[in-house]
Motif scaffolding. Sequence first.
Motif, PDB file in Angstrom:
ATOM      1  N   ILE A   1       0.760  -1.151   0.006  1.00 52.88           N
ATOM      2  CA  ILE A   1       0.078   0.101   0.076  1.00 52.88           C
ATOM      3  C   ILE A   1       0.632   1.297   0.045  1.00 52.88           C
ATOM      4  O   ILE A   1       0.708   2.340  -0.424  1.00 52.88           O
ATOM      5  CB  ILE A   1      -0.850  -0.214   1.128  1.00 52.88           C
ATOM      6  CG1 ILE A   1      -2.120   1.207   0.938  1.00 52.88           C
ATOM      7  CG2 ILE A   1      -0.247  -0.004   2.513  1.00 52.88           C
ATOM      8  CD1 ILE A   1      -3.140   0.724  -0.027  1.00 52.88           C
ATOM      9  N   LEU A   2       2.013   1.365   0.602  1.00 49.72           N
ATOM     10  CA  LEU A   2       2.930   2.169   0.871  1.00 49.72           C
ATOM     11  C   LEU A   2       3.536   2.720  -0.518  1.00 49.72           C
ATOM     12  O   LEU A   2       3.785   3.747  -0.971  1.00 49.72           O
ATOM     13  CB  LEU A   2       3.604   2.360   1.988  1.00 49.72           C
ATOM     14  CG  LEU A   2       3.012   2.411   3.482  1.00 49.72           C
ATOM     15  CD1 LEU A   2       4.051   2.364   4.772  1.00 49.72           C
ATOM     16  CD2 LEU A   2       2.142   3.792   3.599  1.00 49.72           C
ATOM     17  N   GLN A   3       4.087   1.299  -1.099  1.00 48.71           N
ATOM     18  CA  GLN A   3       4.763   1.948  -2.183  1.00 48.71           C
ATOM     19  C   GLN A   3       4.015   2.413  -3.242  1.00 48.71           C
ATOM     20  O   GLN A   3       4.423   3.189  -4.080  1.00 48.71           O
ATOM     21  CB  GLN A   3       5.441   0.716  -2.756  1.00 48.71           C
ATOM     22  CG  GLN A   3       6.640  -0.067  -1.942  1.00 48.71           C
ATOM     23  CD  GLN A   3       7.188  -1.446  -2.425  1.00 48.71           C
ATOM     24  OE1 GLN A   3       6.487  -2.312  -2.842  1.00 48.71           O
ATOM     25  NE2 GLN A   3       8.503  -1.570  -2.137  1.00 48.71           N
ATOM     26  N   ASN A   4       2.610   1.815  -3.325  1.00 45.76           N
ATOM     27  CA  ASN A   4       1.747   2.394  -4.653  1.00 45.76           C
ATOM     28  C   ASN A   4       1.556   4.054  -4.086  1.00 45.76           C
ATOM     29  O   ASN A   4       1.567   4.689  -5.050  1.00 45.76           O
ATOM     30  CB  ASN A   4       0.629   1.358  -4.443  1.00 45.76           C
ATOM     31  CG  ASN A   4       0.841   0.181  -5.085  1.00 45.76           C
ATOM     32  OD1 ASN A   4       1.844  -0.130  -5.896  1.00 45.76           O
ATOM     33  ND2 ASN A   4       0.010  -0.877  -4.845  1.00 45.76           N
ATOM     34  N   PHE A   5       1.431   4.134  -2.823  1.00 43.47           N
ATOM     35  CA  PHE A   5       0.942   5.500  -2.461  1.00 43.47           C
ATOM     36  C   PHE A   5       2.095   6.403  -3.027  1.00 43.47           C
ATOM     37  O   PHE A   5       1.776   7.713  -3.475  1.00 43.47           O
ATOM     38  CB  PHE A   5       0.610   5.549  -0.970  1.00 43.47           C
ATOM     39  CG  PHE A   5       0.848   6.882  -0.364  1.00 43.47           C
ATOM     40  CD1 PHE A   5      -0.214   7.841  -0.749  1.00 43.47           C
ATOM     41  CD2 PHE A   5       1.655   7.223   0.445  1.00 43.47           C
ATOM     42  CE1 PHE A   5      -0.352   9.043  -0.225  1.00 43.47           C
ATOM     43  CE2 PHE A   5       1.827   8.641   0.937  1.00 43.47           C
ATOM     44  CZ  PHE A   5       0.734   9.678   0.700  1.00 43.47           C
ATOM     45  N   LEU A   6       3.037   6.232  -2.613  1.00 42.45           N
ATOM     46  CA  LEU A   6       4.477   6.934  -2.721  1.00 42.45           C
ATOM     47  C   LEU A   6       4.593   7.200  -4.255  1.00 42.45           C
ATOM     48  O   LEU A   6       4.968   8.329  -4.726  1.00 42.45           O
ATOM     49  CB  LEU A   6       5.838   6.636  -2.151  1.00 42.45           C
ATOM     50  CG  LEU A   6       5.556   6.782  -0.687  1.00 42.45           C
ATOM     51  CD1 LEU A   6       6.837   5.857   0.045  1.00 42.45           C
ATOM     52  CD2 LEU A   6       5.365   8.230   0.011  1.00 42.45           C
ATOM     53  N   VAL A   7       4.323   6.222  -4.979  1.00 43.34           N
ATOM     54  CA  VAL A   7       4.440   6.579  -6.436  1.00 43.34           C
ATOM     55  C   VAL A   7       3.285   7.351  -7.028  1.00 43.34           C
ATOM     56  O   VAL A   7       3.478   8.149  -7.853  1.00 43.34           O
ATOM     57  CB  VAL A   7       4.504   5.132  -7.366  1.00 43.34           C
ATOM     58  CG1 VAL A   7       4.496   5.125  -8.961  1.00 43.34           C
ATOM     59  CG2 VAL A   7       5.813   4.127  -7.103  1.00 43.34           C
ATOM     60  N   TYR A   8       1.993   7.157  -6.377  1.00 41.97           N
ATOM     61  CA  TYR A   8       1.213   7.974  -6.837  1.00 41.97           C
ATOM     62  C   TYR A   8       1.328   9.761  -6.398  1.00 41.97           C
ATOM     63  O   TYR A   8       1.075  10.522  -7.378  1.00 41.97           O
ATOM     64  CB  TYR A   8      -0.115   7.612  -6.165  1.00 41.97           C
ATOM     65  CG  TYR A   8      -1.345   8.653  -5.764  1.00 41.97           C
ATOM     66  CD1 TYR A   8      -2.332   8.880  -6.884  1.00 41.97           C
ATOM     67  CD2 TYR A   8      -1.403   9.288  -4.543  1.00 41.97           C
ATOM     68  CE1 TYR A   8      -3.178   9.861  -6.626  1.00 41.97           C
ATOM     69  CE2 TYR A   8      -2.425  10.311  -4.448  1.00 41.97           C
ATOM     70  CZ  TYR A   8      -3.318  10.428  -5.443  1.00 41.97           C
ATOM     71  OH  TYR A   8      -4.140  11.556  -5.132  1.00 41.97           O
ATOM     72  N   MET A   9       2.133   9.733  -5.204  1.00 45.66           N
ATOM     73  CA  MET A   9       2.497  11.054  -4.888  1.00 45.66           C
ATOM     74  C   MET A   9       3.772  11.613  -5.770  1.00 45.66           C
ATOM     75  O   MET A   9       3.592  12.916  -5.951  1.00 45.66           O
ATOM     76  CB  MET A   9       2.629  11.170  -3.431  1.00 45.66           C
ATOM     77  CG  MET A   9       1.546  10.692  -2.448  1.00 45.66           C
ATOM     78  SD  MET A   9       0.110  12.157  -2.703  1.00 45.66           S
ATOM     79  CE  MET A   9       1.144  13.550  -1.814  1.00 45.66           C
ATOM     80  N   PHE A  10       4.569  10.876  -6.062  1.00 42.08           N
ATOM     81  CA  PHE A  10       6.015  11.568  -6.351  1.00 42.08           C
ATOM     82  C   PHE A  10       6.461  10.951  -7.783  1.00 42.08           C
ATOM     83  O   PHE A  10       7.408  11.364  -8.399  1.00 42.08           O
ATOM     84  CB  PHE A  10       7.065  11.434  -5.291  1.00 42.08           C
ATOM     85  CG  PHE A  10       6.816  11.932  -4.102  1.00 42.08           C
ATOM     86  CD1 PHE A  10       7.000  13.289  -3.991  1.00 42.08           C
ATOM     87  CD2 PHE A  10       6.341  11.274  -3.064  1.00 42.08           C
ATOM     88  CE1 PHE A  10       6.912  13.904  -2.689  1.00 42.08           C
ATOM     89  CE2 PHE A  10       6.383  11.942  -1.706  1.00 42.08           C
ATOM     90  CZ  PHE A  10       6.493  13.319  -1.697  1.00 42.08           C
ATOM     91  N   GLY A  11       5.711  10.209  -8.466  1.00 43.60           N
ATOM     92  CA  GLY A  11       5.991   9.765  -9.784  1.00 43.60           C
ATOM     93  C   GLY A  11       6.799   8.339  -9.522  1.00 43.60           C
ATOM     94  O   GLY A  11       6.740   7.558  -8.436  1.00 43.60           O
TER      95      GLY A  11
END
Length: 330
Positions: free
Chosen positions: A221-231
């Motif tokens: 969940i956190l890896q996908n979230f951080l890619v969503y936020m920062f590319g």
Amino acid sequence: MQKFIDEISQAKSLAELESARLALLGKKGVITEGFSKLKELNGDEKKALAESLNKARDEANELLASKKAELEEKEANEALIKDGVDVSLFNEPSLRGAMHPVMATMDKIIDYFVAQNFSVETGPLIEDDFHNFEALNLPKYHPARDMQDTFYLRDFRLLRTHTSPVQIRTMQAKKPPIRMIAPGAVFRRDLDLTHTPMFHQIEGLVVEEGDKISFANLKDILQNFLVYMFGDVKVRFRPSFFPFTEPSTEVDISCIFCKGCGCRVCKQTGWLEVLGSGIVDENVFKAVGYSGVSGYAFGLGVERLAMLLHRIPDLRSLFEGDLRLLEQFR
């Protein structure tokens, strides 16, 4: 009679039309006076005059109604032309507001987790010691309390130092499964380039019956979230310590400024710390009366992410209300 019909037809205003109407149908009008003479006549003369007057009155009323509608439409059109505004005329663009970068970042984070079926929970800003510390595995005199410089009130309550108390209150009120985030303001006695006495956090909690939750779920969940936020960034999990999670990790992303090569912002490491997370400690579950469950939790500072997203060097500038900064976010 023809004279009055001509006056009605040639009337150029409602006032002229009303004058012609009174001359014809008013108390002293021609047709009204004609009806008053009927009492002086008898037989066929009376009948013939009455028919003639009725016909003239009906024709006059019809002509008056038609002319009145025509004049009203004409006056309405003239008023529209007189009072009209040319919207194509040049004018300076008006200033418009914009979402504050902190609130815009918070909304972006909330949108992601709501799309992942997380509920949004809220709680009081003024908390008691149990919800803010003890239930989170921070008993009295625990050294980890020194990590959070707290604002205490005279009645021994306090301003919450994180949004984790919302997680405790949610678990007390609900049974698993729980999938929630808790956004909101928090307070700590701190002020420098990267800290302010009031800031915003979003903390998340997932709890399931049994041992369904693992560290792999948290990482996903956190890896996908951080890619969503920062590319396109790399994500790194480092062992750390938080009283309410075990194991605990700090989560880093590859530096978005130097692409991981090393720069002043990342202190030449190539990594930027963005949030903390871990598997919920059993003592936290015991404090809310849970047993036989598993879960993970995470927390992040909204201002921290806003500073990274918008390249803002000083956290304090987000709270100073300087229009030169805020106008850039229109």
